[in-house]
Each structure stands twice: as structure tokens, then as C-alpha cells.
Design an enzyme around this catalytic site. Structure first.
Site, mmCIF file in Angstrom:
data_model
loop_
_atom_site.group_PDB
_atom_site.id
_atom_site.type_symbol
_atom_site.label_atom_id
_atom_site.label_comp_id
_atom_site.label_asym_id
_atom_site.label_seq_id
_atom_site.Cartn_x
_atom_site.Cartn_y
_atom_site.Cartn_z
ATOM 1 N N ASP A 11 0.994 -1.128 0.068
ATOM 2 C CA ASP A 11 -0.027 -0.191 -0.046
ATOM 3 C C ASP A 11 0.866 1.369 -0.006
ATOM 4 O OD1 ASP A 11 -1.777 2.127 0.665
ATOM 5 O OD2 ASP A 11 -2.459 1.164 2.072
ATOM 6 N N TYR A 90 -3.647 9.454 0.144
ATOM 7 C CA TYR A 90 -3.571 8.999 1.653
ATOM 8 C C TYR A 90 -2.565 8.110 2.044
ATOM 9 C CZ TYR A 90 -4.959 9.222 6.320
ATOM 10 O OH TYR A 90 -4.712 9.424 7.737
ATOM 11 N N GLY A 103 18.687 -5.963 -0.214
ATOM 12 C CA GLY A 103 18.627 -7.504 -0.610
ATOM 13 C C GLY A 103 17.454 -8.035 -0.855
ATOM 14 N N LYS A 132 -7.915 -4.919 3.820
ATOM 15 C CA LYS A 132 -8.724 -4.665 4.933
ATOM 16 C C LYS A 132 -8.567 -6.042 5.744
ATOM 17 C CE LYS A 132 -9.419 -0.361 3.790
ATOM 18 N NZ LYS A 132 -8.308 -0.172 2.698
ATOM 19 N N TYR A 228 2.142 -0.920 15.224
ATOM 20 C CA TYR A 228 1.036 -1.182 14.412
ATOM 21 C C TYR A 228 1.130 0.084 13.201
ATOM 22 C CZ TYR A 228 -0.441 -5.304 16.878
ATOM 23 O OH TYR A 228 -0.549 -6.446 17.485
ATOM 24 N N LYS A 231 -2.103 -2.837 7.665
ATOM 25 C CA LYS A 231 -3.073 -3.839 7.825
ATOM 26 C C LYS A 231 -2.652 -5.234 7.237
ATOM 27 C CE LYS A 231 -6.143 -0.746 6.799
ATOM 28 N NZ LYS A 231 -5.377 0.199 7.415
ATOM 29 N N ASP A 233 -2.945 -6.977 4.570
ATOM 30 C CA ASP A 233 -3.525 -7.452 3.525
ATOM 31 C C ASP A 233 -2.810 -8.318 2.482
ATOM 32 O OD1 ASP A 233 -5.174 -5.280 4.306
ATOM 33 O OD2 ASP A 233 -4.080 -3.435 3.392
HETATM 34 MG MG LIG Z 1 -4.805 -1.922 1.986
#
Ligand SMILES: [Mg+2]
Length: 364
Positions: A11, A90, A103, A132, A228, A231, A233
Site C-alpha cells: 500500500d 492518503y 537485498g 483490509k 502497528y 493492515k 492485506d
Molecule cells: Mg490496504
């Protein structure tokens, strides 16, 4: 020489918010992949998106963990981040967690699922792309595909599947792995994979032939970064037919809207909704979590496809079920079990609130 199919994803900026990927970023991915195919570095490649994640599907002869492939993907994500920054998308570059490539893309933020295989005369594969949700989201579907005869008839009636499959499970917190053989160790396997926030199935192997049947990306972004920040994904690759489940057996587990973690702010449980590419843009409470299945026939390393496998009215019922489950869970608002337990939360105000209230707690 074995061939490799690599799916590397990240992302690098959402349009709008976390809901989707901007076409300009996706187009940059396609251009770079085209150049890499023309130069001969890749045999074939495609870029697709699910929600705000860009998935690079790359066929090549360099093997898994090849620096040339990983470095190429990293540079592509860095270039995509520049486009995302220009458009003020975003969370531009949110999955690129290190300053410079060193590497291997593992541990740097992007997720990777890589399959080394000897190409069969007909090689059907399905690439799954999720948004998500988290690394362990494939645990339950993989169990059903490769160990549940009520899902996969081939385990009972097809000779090449009848000896069962072995599951490589990763402990994403302790960075350890174990291999469990099914059917005889099903109960032991379930003790671990039933807790998908900690244990994720990385690889499944046909025990009779030793061939890899499926791989998934199991890197938890949160743990890579020590906090954190995403997510995760995940992506997965599943081979079909012959010594593996049939295409329909691979898709059948997704006729139930399994509840996974990763809904709003990566901090809520929600139903995993199988969708076509055209519906892979989660907007309601930044969800519900989505899953796309792209089918390919591989021909001398070329990707023939994709077929958008969930673009099929026979998945309408599970999509309705996912909406119903989302409605029910949403009513819980900030309460568990919609909200994740505290130690699994991507965002939490608990430390700040606890500090503020510390002198108001009294012994009782
Ligand atoms: Mg995502």
C-alpha cells in the site's frame, strides 16, 4: 529448472482515504512491469489492485527471494510513492518501512508470496489479493481447501490428493515455523491455525508428490515495524487441478463470509467479502474486508488471463451474507468482539487514557 511466480504487494497511497488505488499509480506499475518484460528480466507480469494495495504478479526464472526481482519491486513502489505524494494520496509510501533496499523485500514492509514450481502441461493457478485484513485470513480457507473433504471432494475420490497435504505454519510473533501433516495431525494443526493473529499458514505441499500447492504472504506489518502501521492485506497463490484441488474446490471456501481482522483502522473484525475487481473498493466503514481471485493458465511462463473468478452470481449469497454480518457487527460500535482485543489493535488511545486516569483508580 523451476519457474517462479512472485506476487509482491504494498500500500503506497490510497485514493480516496484507504478505499482504492489511484489509476495513475497503477498505470506506473504496469509501465514498469512492461519494461521489465521487454528487457527480459521478467517472462511476464501484470499489476492489479485490491482496495488501496498494489499487487505485482511476476513470472520469472530467478527463483524465490531473488534480489533482482525484489529490488525491482522496491524501486517500483518507491516511484509509485512519488506519484502518490504528487497527488497527495492518503498514506503515501505507508508500507515502505525502511529508508533503503537491502537485498530482500521481506522485513522492509511490502508483502510477498512466491511459488517455485515445475510448469505442468496445463498449469491453472489462482492469485488471491486481499484488502483490509491480515496475514492469517487464509488459514481457514486453506484448511478447507486442503484438509476438509466436505469442501474438497478430491481428498476422498482423487488418487493424487488422497495422501493429503502438509501445512507449514509460521508463528509470526516468535518467528518460528512447524510442518504438520494432514489428515493425521488435523487436530494439532487446528490448535495453532485457529488463532490466525499469531499463527499463519505459509505453505501447503502435496505429500505424495512433494509439490507446493499454495503459498501466502504472512508478514505482519505491525510486527515488522515494532508497532502497528498497516493492515498487511495478504496475497496468496494456489495451484489447481491434477495433484491439487480443482478450481471450484479452491473457490468453494469463500462461499461463507468468514470473520477476519482488519476492518476500520485495522482494529475491528469484519466479514471477508469475495468480489470482482470492479467491486474491490471498500468504502463502508473502510470495508468490509475484500478478496479478489484472479485465475491464470500459465503457458511457458506467460500469464494467460486473468479471469476474474468472483465475477460470478454464484457468489451473490456470500456477498449478501457479508453485508448482513457487517450490519450486525457494526451495531457493537466500540465493543468487542467487533473491536479487536487491546493487544491486537492497530490504533489505541489506551496508554494515553490510562496515564490520564492513573490517579483516579482506587483500591477496592
Ligand atoms: Mg490496504
Amino acid at each position: 529448472m523451476p519457474r517462479t511466480l512472485s506476487v509482491i504487494k504494498a500500500d503506497i497511497g490510497g485514493f480516496v482515504g484507504h478505499s482504492a488505488m489511484h489509476p495513475e499509480v497503477e498505470e506506473l506499475g504496469r509501465e514498469r512491469l512492461r519494461d521489465a518484460v521487454e528487457s527480459g528480466m521478467l517472462i511476464d507480469a501484470q499489476a492489479h489492485s485490491c482496495g488501496d494495495d498494489l499487487f505485482l504478479i511476476m513470472s520469472h526464472d530467478h527463483g524465490q527471494d531473488a534480489e533482482v526481482v525484489h529490488h525491482f519491486a522496491w524501486d517500483l513502489f518507491v516511484a509509485g510513492t512519488e506519484v502518490a505524494k504528487k497527488l497527495h494520496l492518503y498514506g503515501a509510501g505507508q508500507d515502505l518501512l525502511v529508508d533503503a533496499f537491502s537485498g530482500n523485500i521481506k522485513g522492509a514492509g511490502p508483502g510477498s508470496a512466491e511459488l517455485e514450481y515445475e510448469e505442468r502441461p496445463s498449469e491453472p493457478v489462482i492469485v488471491f489479493m486481499a484488502d483490509k485484513t491480515s496475514a492469517g485470513a487464509f488459514n481457514l480457507p486453506f484448511y478447507k481447501m486442503f484438509a476438509d473433504p466436505f469442501n474438497t471432494a478430491g481428498l476422498v475420490i482423487a488418487e493424487p490428493l488422497h495422501s493429503g497435504f502438509s501445512f507449514e505454519v509460521h508463528d509470526v510473533k516468535e518467528h518460528k515455523k512447524i510442518v504438520l501433516n494432514c489428515p493425521e495431525e488435523i487436530y494439532d494443526l487446528l490448535v495453532f491455525i485457529g488463532s490466525p493473529a499469531r499463527y499463519a499458514i505459509k505453505r501447503v505441499v502435496n505429500r505424495a508428490t512433494g509439490e507446493i500447492a499454495s503459498v501466502s504472504s504472512t508478514d505482519k506489518l505491525s510486527l515488522i515495524a515494532g508497532r502497528y502501521v498497516g493492515k498487511d492485506d495478504p496475497a496468496a497463490i494456489v495451484r489447481c487441478q491434477g495433484a491439487f484441488p480443482a478450481v471450484g474446490e479452491v473457490l468453494e471456501p469463500f462461499t461463507t463470509a468468514w470473520i477476519v481482522e482488519g476492518f476500520m483502522r485495522g482494529s475491528h473484525y469484519g466479514p471477508l467479502m469475495p468480489v470482482s475487481l470492479g467491486d474491490a473498493h471498500p468504502a463502508r466503514f473502510d470495508g468490509p474486508p475484500r478478496l479478489v481471485a484472479l485465475g491464470f493458465q500459465i503457458a511457458d511462463g506467460k500469464l494467460i488471463g486473468p479471469r476474474d473468478m468472483f465475477d460470478d452470481p454464484s457468489f451473490n449469497n456470500v456477498r449478501q451474507e457479508a453485508n448482513d454480518v457487517a450490519d450486525q457487527l457494526r451495531k457493537h460500535g466500540p465493543f468487542e468482539p467487533h473491536r479487536l482485543p487491546l493487544d491486537e489493535m492497530e490504533y489505541t488511545t489506551m496508554p494515553a487514557v490510562a496515564a490520564k486516569m492513573s490517579d483516579r483508580w482506587a483500591e477496592m
